[in-house]
Design a protein around this motif. Sequence first.
Motif, PDB file in Angstrom:
ATOM      1  N   ILE A   1      -1.541  -1.962  -2.172  1.00 16.47           N
ATOM      2  CA  ILE A   1      -0.654  -0.917  -1.403  1.00 16.47           C
ATOM      3  C   ILE A   1       0.022  -1.777  -0.058  1.00 16.47           C
ATOM      4  O   ILE A   1      -0.669  -2.204   0.653  1.00 16.47           O
TER       5      ILE A   1
ATOM      6  N   ASP B   1       1.175  -0.136  -5.765  1.00 13.83           N
ATOM      7  CA  ASP B   1       2.115  -0.827  -5.427  1.00 13.83           C
ATOM      8  C   ASP B   1       2.713  -1.837  -6.586  1.00 13.83           C
ATOM      9  O   ASP B   1       1.880  -2.004  -7.711  1.00 13.83           O
TER      10      ASP B   1
ATOM     11  N   THR C   1       4.880  -0.012   1.919  1.00 14.07           N
ATOM     12  CA  THR C   1       4.329   1.096   2.603  1.00 14.07           C
ATOM     13  C   THR C   1       4.898   2.379   2.938  1.00 14.07           C
ATOM     14  O   THR C   1       4.434   3.453   2.748  1.00 14.07           O
TER      15      THR C   1
ATOM     16  N   ASP D   1      -7.079   0.127   0.409  1.00 12.89           N
ATOM     17  CA  ASP D   1      -6.061   1.031  -0.025  1.00 12.89           C
ATOM     18  C   ASP D   1      -6.089   2.349   0.273  1.00 12.89           C
ATOM     19  O   ASP D   1      -5.225   2.948   0.545  1.00 12.89           O
TER      20      ASP D   1
ATOM     21  N   PHE E   1       4.972   4.967   0.234  1.00 13.80           N
ATOM     22  CA  PHE E   1       3.713   5.707   0.325  1.00 13.80           C
ATOM     23  C   PHE E   1       3.689   6.758   1.180  1.00 13.80           C
ATOM     24  O   PHE E   1       3.140   7.998   1.038  1.00 13.80           O
TER      25      PHE E   1
END
Length: 294
Positions: free
Chosen positions: A237, A222, A244, A276, A247
Amino acid sequence: MLLSRIGSHTKSSGGLAKAALPYADAADSEVVQVYVSNSRGWALPPGDPAQDALFRDGCGERGLPAYIHASLLVNLGSPTELTVQRSVQTLEHALHRGRAIGATAVVFHAGSSVDPAHDDKALHQVREALLPMLDRASAQGLPRLLVESSAGGGRSLASKVEDLGPYLAAAEDHPWLGVCFDTCHAWAAGHDLATPGGMTATLDELVATVGAHRLQLVHANDSKDGCGSTRDRHETIGKGRIGTAAFAELLAHPAVAGVPVVVETPTEGHAGHAADIALLKSLLPPVGGSSIHM
């Protein structure tokens, strides 16, 4: 659909096997990435054969693919001849150390022309440096090389994913050269990954530019800064500006299926990486109701 193995950049100081394997176990890593030289220096330590063997065997027992990240100083496009020479030596060192520890590939940054007057020469320079190295690595069965685009700025040779096309073309699309996609770098370079569909569109563009087979590693990070900031500051993250949901899109993209994912996020000990990794594993798409990672 194969699911990606997820792990982290892993501590290696104090002895490669002694440091990295317990760290990987504690973080529940399924893939490891390490430095084999100073990340911000040119010194090229020979390594410890005993630790190399223990690391290689330990990764084999655990089923852990291993990757090397070359020194951050590597710049094959530099107008300074000494920097180019040291960059080549650093990559050669990493490739041979990679064979010793059983690494799959060596990641290196795309670099920069530094000076606008050097722009027209930089990619030719990359070609002259990379092609012989790639030929030797292929012939000798050394790890592959993976170029990682930058966060932008500073006359970068590849920051947007479309820039990777000319970069790979400069190396004649050599089969031993792949790509590492870093989410923080792409975001900093101006790809809006946070907008719904943004991560998917960026990966689609990457595939259209270099082909899905070139994507061989992902750095999932991130970002502390905004899109297009050209600032490479990683964040946990889901706690940064990318978020989020992006991802989850990353892990669901067909080009990422089966591609190892490494986090390089802030951490105290292994705890931050463990969190993470757990979060990313929870975002993996379901495969026939199975939770097995292939």
